[in-house]
Design a protein around this motif. Structure first.
Motif, PDB file in Angstrom:
ATOM      1  N   PHE A   1       0.824  -1.204   0.000  1.00 30.57           N
ATOM      2  CA  PHE A   1       0.000   0.000   0.000  1.00 30.57           C
ATOM      3  C   PHE A   1       0.860   1.257   0.000  1.00 30.57           C
ATOM      4  N   ARG A   2       1.886   1.300   0.840  1.00 32.32           N
ATOM      5  CA  ARG A   2       2.723   2.498   0.943  1.00 32.32           C
ATOM      6  C   ARG A   2       3.417   2.837  -0.366  1.00 32.32           C
ATOM      7  N   THR A   3       3.756   1.811  -1.153  1.00 33.49           N
ATOM      8  CA  THR A   3       4.470   2.045  -2.409  1.00 33.49           C
ATOM      9  C   THR A   3       3.531   2.203  -3.595  1.00 33.49           C
ATOM     10  N   GLY A   4       2.221   2.322  -3.331  1.00 38.29           N
ATOM     11  CA  GLY A   4       1.277   2.630  -4.396  1.00 38.29           C
ATOM     12  C   GLY A   4       0.740   1.443  -5.152  1.00 38.29           C
TER      13      GLY A   4
ATOM     14  N   SER B   1       1.983   4.032  11.865  1.00 39.94           N
ATOM     15  CA  SER B   1       2.815   4.649  10.837  1.00 39.94           C
ATOM     16  C   SER B   1       1.975   5.241   9.713  1.00 39.94           C
ATOM     17  N   LEU B   2       0.999   4.483   9.237  1.00 39.78           N
ATOM     18  CA  LEU B   2       0.159   4.980   8.143  1.00 39.78           C
ATOM     19  C   LEU B   2      -0.689   6.170   8.576  1.00 39.78           C
ATOM     20  N   VAL B   3      -1.135   6.163   9.820  1.00 37.13           N
ATOM     21  CA  VAL B   3      -1.910   7.292  10.325  1.00 37.13           C
ATOM     22  C   VAL B   3      -1.040   8.544  10.396  1.00 37.13           C
TER      23      VAL B   3
ATOM     24  N   LYS C   1      -0.118  10.088   6.789  1.00 37.73           N
ATOM     25  CA  LYS C   1      -1.186  10.220   5.801  1.00 37.73           C
ATOM     26  C   LYS C   1      -1.058  11.493   4.952  1.00 37.73           C
ATOM     27  N   ASP C   2      -0.683  12.605   5.561  1.00 40.29           N
ATOM     28  CA  ASP C   2      -0.558  13.852   4.790  1.00 40.29           C
ATOM     29  C   ASP C   2       0.610  13.772   3.814  1.00 40.29           C
ATOM     30  N   LYS C   3       1.710  13.273   4.297  1.00 37.59           N
ATOM     31  CA  LYS C   3       2.888  13.125   3.441  1.00 37.59           C
ATOM     32  C   LYS C   3       2.638  12.106   2.335  1.00 37.59           C
ATOM     33  N   GLY C   4       1.979  11.013   2.676  1.00 37.65           N
ATOM     34  CA  GLY C   4       1.745   9.952   1.696  1.00 37.65           C
ATOM     35  C   GLY C   4       0.571  10.212   0.786  1.00 37.65           C
ATOM     36  N   GLY C   5      -0.326  11.107   1.183  1.00 36.92           N
ATOM     37  CA  GLY C   5      -1.466  11.434   0.333  1.00 36.92           C
ATOM     38  C   GLY C   5      -2.569  10.395   0.363  1.00 36.92           C
ATOM     39  N   TRP C   6      -2.665   9.654   1.459  1.00 34.50           N
ATOM     40  CA  TRP C   6      -3.742   8.664   1.530  1.00 34.50           C
ATOM     41  C   TRP C   6      -4.729   9.035   2.620  1.00 34.50           C
ATOM     42  N   GLN C   7      -5.871   8.378   2.595  1.00 36.99           N
ATOM     43  CA  GLN C   7      -6.927   8.606   3.569  1.00 36.99           C
ATOM     44  C   GLN C   7      -6.860   7.552   4.674  1.00 36.99           C
ATOM     45  N   VAL C   8      -7.254   7.965   5.878  1.00 38.32           N
ATOM     46  CA  VAL C   8      -7.379   7.047   7.005  1.00 38.32           C
ATOM     47  C   VAL C   8      -8.842   7.054   7.435  1.00 38.32           C
TER      48      VAL C   8
ATOM     49  N   LYS D   1      -6.228   5.376  -1.062  1.00 35.21           N
ATOM     50  CA  LYS D   1      -5.554   6.439  -1.805  1.00 35.21           C
ATOM     51  C   LYS D   1      -6.415   7.701  -1.832  1.00 35.21           C
ATOM     52  N   GLY D   2      -5.746   8.825  -1.976  1.00 35.72           N
ATOM     53  CA  GLY D   2      -6.430  10.101  -1.889  1.00 35.72           C
ATOM     54  C   GLY D   2      -7.425  10.366  -2.988  1.00 35.72           C
ATOM     55  N   ASN D   3      -7.317   9.643  -4.118  1.00 36.33           N
ATOM     56  CA  ASN D   3      -8.220   9.900  -5.238  1.00 36.33           C
ATOM     57  C   ASN D   3      -9.503   9.081  -5.167  1.00 36.33           C
ATOM     58  N   LEU D   4      -9.709   8.363  -4.069  1.00 37.81           N
ATOM     59  CA  LEU D   4     -10.924   7.569  -3.923  1.00 37.81           C
ATOM     60  C   LEU D   4     -11.975   8.331  -3.125  1.00 37.81           C
ATOM     61  N   GLN D   5     -13.231   8.081  -3.466  1.00 36.74           N
ATOM     62  CA  GLN D   5     -14.366   8.628  -2.733  1.00 36.74           C
ATOM     63  C   GLN D   5     -15.252   7.477  -2.275  1.00 36.74           C
ATOM     64  N   GLY D   6     -16.002   7.730  -1.199  1.00 38.46           N
ATOM     65  CA  GLY D   6     -16.999   6.754  -0.773  1.00 38.46           C
ATOM     66  C   GLY D   6     -16.462   5.579   0.022  1.00 38.46           C
TER      67      GLY D   6
END
Length: 555
Positions: free
Chosen positions: A262-265, A281-283, A286-293, A534-539
């Motif tokens: 997940f971290r490597t996309g 770590s993922l929490v 999250k801002d640096k990695g651009g993902w949602q928690v 990932k940050g580009n997901l909704q819902g």
């Protein structure tokens, strides 16, 4: 919901054994639990576009949870349940984001007879199965009969309740129960109650199709393997179409691999099961990695069983003293570092009817109250309490919990309470639980469906016993507490037949009060659930009922 050790231990289907499966959950599916071992062979992965360069609208998801079977009549684990919720429909479901029960394949809520035994359910018209066969009352009756008669792991859920199921019209189903059960509509939301095409399945003991699914839901099963599952959109779905073009699921061998992928996309979504350090770590990144928690509470409870056949635990003052010794806030802080929350009732706080009865009556780490209760029970430094705490040897989390409890108790009540920690292989623990082998045990519990009954009847009811002898046959005997209370038995049965929600809530409140007074179990903590996206997901969300609705995810 599901058994923590499904990988190695089958469930018993007989009623008295059926609920023992839940007490086997100490190995844990919850997110803060440690590694799920993966040992079976792997098929070649599905060829699919990676998450990093996917532009086709498909969602790639990773998990460490395995899929033994996807047959609704036999699936009884966490991840197959999630898959069935997305591949199929049920008569009733919950309005998204709420715990409001609404019709799905039914066209209205059931009409219930005055004696509470007969449910008449009108069905939705114009629905077809994935193979083009029509959905109707005959198909629904076939699916329920198959669930019961084929004898799969969850068969007891319906066989213990249903007397007959009949198609009383093309689009009318009539179910007669063996005895009234107010939570029956909620039980019909269980993942195994998804109908299947009579043309694709058979009735008969053991006649399962573990790698096939032909239902009515928004996705079709395109591919099924031990390390990958592919869901394609059902273009002929009767309801709202999925917000994505399909889902590619990778079953990953370890939490470390899931975390790194997940971290490597390499994934759009990571869901169950990551280790606490990986979650932390993922929490934090999250801002640096651009993902949602996405964080949510769960309906999983973790608790301590107190065996009333083991002296001095037959003395309620001693059990109450142990309840006062427990410092849940310390456990949550030291062991989980915020990835769990204190639990003060057998009914988790995700239910409105939950009452924090153990907090009210005992607080956290109330050592003075514990000391007073122990002295009233005849426990002194000359006659100290020797407290054995047992747990599964495979659970690092429970080892940490037990060690933290031991340190805190012995530091605050030196010489008065001596804590001994013991662990045993999980299958052995399960086999001995109803024999009275262990004075106390750390366990957890996953409900089968969203109703408070699943947190009281399996814990507090007993079919045969007495106040003097304890439970000799029944749920509390199977669960290792051997608790017997005429009042508890009456309250359990009353709430099961009570059709008025407010009156039923009052009965459930009385049961929680009684559990805090008699202390056959001590609630400890409630898990939290996490999804990383990932940050580009909704819902992306976890429902209050703990379902993960893949069709809502938009890329």
């Amino acid at each position: 919901m599901k058994l923590g050790l499904w990988r190695s231990i089958g469930r018993n289907i007989l009623q008295l054994r059926s609920n023992r499966r839940r007490w086997l959950q100490f190995a844990g599916l919850f997110t803060v639990c440690l590694v799920l071992s993966v040992s079976c062979g792997r098929t070649q992965p599905v060829a699919s576009t990676s998450a990093g360069d996917s532009g086709n609208g498909r969602v790639t998801m990773g998990t460490t949870l395995e899929v033994r079977t996807i047959d609704p009549a036999d699936a009884y684990e966490t991840f197959p349940g999630i898959l069935l919720y997305n591949l199929g429909d049920r008569l009733y479901t919950y309005k998204s984001g709420t715990t409001e029960l609404v019709p799905q394949l039914a066209s209205a809520l059931p009409e219930v007879s005055s004696d509470g035994l007969t449910y008449t359910i009108p069905l939705r018209e114009g629905v077809t199965f994935h193979d083009g066969e029509p959905f109707n009352a005959e198909a629904m009756a076939f699916s329920i009969q198959r669930f019961i008669e084929n004898g799969g792991r969850p068969a007891f859920l319906m066989s213990d309740r249903i007397d007959t199921v009949t198609a009383t019209g093309t689009n009318e189903l009539t179910i007669k129960l063996k005895q009234p059960f107010a939570a029956f509509p909620a039980m019909l939301t269980f993942s195994g109650m998804t109908p299947v095409s009579p043309k694709a399945y058979e009735l008969g003991s053991g006649k399962f199709k573990p790698d096939t699914f032909v239902g009515t839901g928004p996705y079709k099963l395109a591919q099924f393997g031990t390390d990958s599952v592919r869901l394609d959109v059902n273009e002929n779905y009767w309801g709202d179409k999925p917000a994505n073009q399909g889902v590619d699921i990778q079953v990953i061998s370890s939490p470390a691999n899931l975390y790194n992928t997940f971290r490597t996309g390499g994934l759009d979504v990571a869901y169950q099961t990551l280790d606490p350090d990986q979650i932390r770590s993922l929490v934090s990144e999250k801002d640096k990695g651009g993902w949602q928690v996405i964080e949510a509470g769960t309906n999983t409870i973790n608790y301590m069983v107190l065996n009333q056949k083991a002296k001095p635990l037959d003395n309620v003052k001693v059990r109450q003293a142990i309840a006062a010794l427990i410092d849940r806030k310390l456990l949550v802080d030291r062991v989980f570092q915020g990835q769990a929350e204190p639990l003060y009732s057998l009914v988790p706080n995700t239910f409105p009817v939950s009452k924090p009865v153990f907090e009210t009556q005992y607080g956290d780490g109330n050592y003075e109250k514990a000391k007073t209760l122990l002295q009233e029970a005849g426990i002194t430094e000359a006659n100290p309490l020797d407290l054995e705490i047992w747990y599964s040897s495979t659970s690092t989390t429970r080892n940490l919990i037990a060690s933290t409890l031991k340190a805190a108790i012995e530091q605050n009540l030196p010489g008065l309470v001596n804590v001994k920690l013991d662990s045993v292989e999980s299958a052995t623990l399960f086999d001995n639980l109803d024999k009275g082998t262990y004075p106390t045990v750390l366990l957890d519990w996953y409900p089968d469906f969203y109703d408070a009954d699943t947190f009281v009847q399996p814990f507090l009811s007993c079919d045969k016993g007495s106040a003097a002898a304890g439970c000799q046959e029944g749920q509390s005997q199977a669960g290792g507490s051997f608790y017997f209370s005429d009042r508890a038995n009456k309250l359990v049965e009353q709430q099961r037949i009570e059709q008025d929600p407010k009156a039923r809530d009052q009965l459930l409140g009385q049961l929680q009060d009684l559990s805090a007074t008699d202390v056959p179990y001590i609630p400890l903590w409630q898990s939290k659930d996490y999804v990383f996206a990932k940050g580009n997901l909704q819902g992306v969300s976890i429902q209050p009922t703990q379902q993960f609705l893949l069709w809502q995810i938009k890329k």
